[in-house]
Design a protein around this motif. Structure first.
Motif, short mmCIF file in Angstrom:
data_model
loop_
_atom_site.label_atom_id
_atom_site.label_comp_id
_atom_site.label_asym_id
_atom_site.label_seq_id
_atom_site.Cartn_x
_atom_site.Cartn_y
_atom_site.Cartn_z
N ALA A 45 45.12 35.67 32.90
CA ALA A 45 44.15 35.87 33.83
C ALA A 45 42.93 34.85 33.33
O ALA A 45 42.31 34.09 34.31
CB ALA A 45 43.85 37.03 34.02
N HIS A 46 42.61 34.91 31.99
CA HIS A 46 41.58 34.05 31.54
C HIS A 46 41.69 32.60 31.42
O HIS A 46 40.85 31.82 31.80
CB HIS A 46 40.91 34.36 30.21
N TRP A 47 43.07 32.37 31.30
CA TRP A 47 43.21 30.91 31.23
C TRP A 47 43.13 30.40 32.84
O TRP A 47 42.51 29.37 32.89
CB TRP A 47 44.78 30.60 30.67
N ALA A 48 43.59 31.19 33.65
CA ALA A 48 43.39 30.76 35.09
C ALA A 48 41.93 30.81 35.45
O ALA A 48 41.66 29.72 36.35
CB ALA A 48 44.06 31.85 35.91
N HIS A 49 41.21 31.73 34.98
CA HIS A 49 39.83 31.54 35.28
C HIS A 49 38.95 30.32 34.68
O HIS A 49 38.50 29.66 35.42
CB HIS A 49 39.04 32.94 34.78
N MET A 50 39.30 30.16 33.36
CA MET A 50 38.86 28.97 32.76
C MET A 50 39.05 27.66 33.63
O MET A 50 38.32 26.64 33.49
CB MET A 50 39.07 29.05 31.25
N LYS A 61 41.44 35.76 43.04
CA LYS A 61 42.33 37.07 44.04
C LYS A 61 43.22 36.31 44.95
O LYS A 61 44.45 36.99 44.94
CB LYS A 61 41.29 37.61 44.98
N ALA A 62 43.20 35.07 45.34
CA ALA A 62 44.26 34.56 46.03
C ALA A 62 45.72 34.23 45.22
O ALA A 62 46.69 33.98 45.75
CB ALA A 62 43.75 33.10 46.78
N LEU A 63 45.23 33.87 43.94
CA LEU A 63 46.26 33.84 42.98
C LEU A 63 46.68 34.93 42.32
O LEU A 63 47.62 34.94 41.51
CB LEU A 63 45.85 32.71 41.92
N ASP A 64 46.41 36.02 42.89
CA ASP A 64 46.67 37.41 42.32
C ASP A 64 46.24 37.73 41.13
O ASP A 64 46.89 38.64 40.32
CB ASP A 64 48.31 37.55 42.54
N PHE A 65 44.91 37.20 40.66
CA PHE A 65 44.44 37.83 39.57
C PHE A 65 43.21 38.67 39.78
O PHE A 65 42.70 38.44 40.90
CB PHE A 65 43.90 36.68 38.49
N PRO A 66 42.71 39.52 38.99
CA PRO A 66 41.65 40.22 39.29
C PRO A 66 40.13 39.55 39.28
O PRO A 66 40.03 38.41 38.61
CB PRO A 66 41.35 41.40 38.28
N ALA A 67 39.19 39.96 40.03
CA ALA A 67 37.88 39.34 40.10
C ALA A 67 37.74 39.27 38.50
O ALA A 67 37.40 40.04 37.85
CB ALA A 67 37.03 40.08 41.04
N PRO A 68 37.03 37.86 38.42
CA PRO A 68 36.93 37.48 36.96
C PRO A 68 35.58 38.12 36.42
O PRO A 68 35.26 38.27 35.09
CB PRO A 68 36.62 36.26 36.85
#
Length: 163
Positions: free
Chosen positions: A117-122, A153-160
């Motif tokens: 999730a953090h990789w996706a966020h960064m 969220k569209a990628l199914d990750f929680p709000a960062p």
């Protein structure tokens, strides 16, 4: 937009198998290239075949680049270097992202997030910088953070930004 051309360079000491795959990075980047899907006030990205580079680095290289380009003598999670080509150059290059593997791992643990999730966020955060979004002013930060949250969220990750 269904595709982005990605040049991925692992210059860190982390084995490729322990990092997101090129397909993961592409999956996370594609929604960034259609910001109008997440807010009717945002314009579409005007590129048909966008490309960018991601270089994954260790803390030493991150610190050197952060000091050189931002005057901050510490490693950071992601640096964005937008490409500003003259109009006569017909490349659709967005720019370069430099992501520090160790900082991402440490922040994920500190923030109680999954490493993925953090990789996706960064990746999303850096790509939005390449597209001209910023978070220096509060009003700009609100726009960027809202867009990051919607994309993740569209990628199914929680709000960062929620702890």
């Amino acid at each position: 937009m269904e595709r982005v051309s990605l040049d991925l360079d692992n210059a860190s000491s982390i084995a490729d198998k322990d990092l997101p795959s090129p397909e993961d990075f592409e999956r996370w980047l594609i929604p960034c290239l259609a910001p109008e899907r997440f807010s009717s006030t945002l314009a579409p990205v005007e590129k048909n075949n966008p490309s960018l580079s991601i270089r994954i680095v260790n803390e030493t290289e991150s610190q050197t680049l952060n000091n050189q380009y931002r005057g901050k003598n510490s490693a950071t999670n992601v640096l964005s270097f937008p490409c500003d080509l003259p109009p006569e150059v017909e490349l659709e290059l967005l720019g370069d992202l430099v992501i520090c593997a160790q900082v991402v791992a440490r922040e994920a643990q500190e923030q109680g997030k999954s490493i993925t999730a953090h990789w996706a966020h960064m990746t999303v955060h850096g790509c939005l910088h390449l597209l001209g979004f910023d978070h220096i002013e509060d009003s700009d930060a609100e726009i960027m953070e809202t867009l990051e949250t919607a994309i993740l969220k569209a990628l199914d990750f929680p709000a960062p930004y929620e702890q």
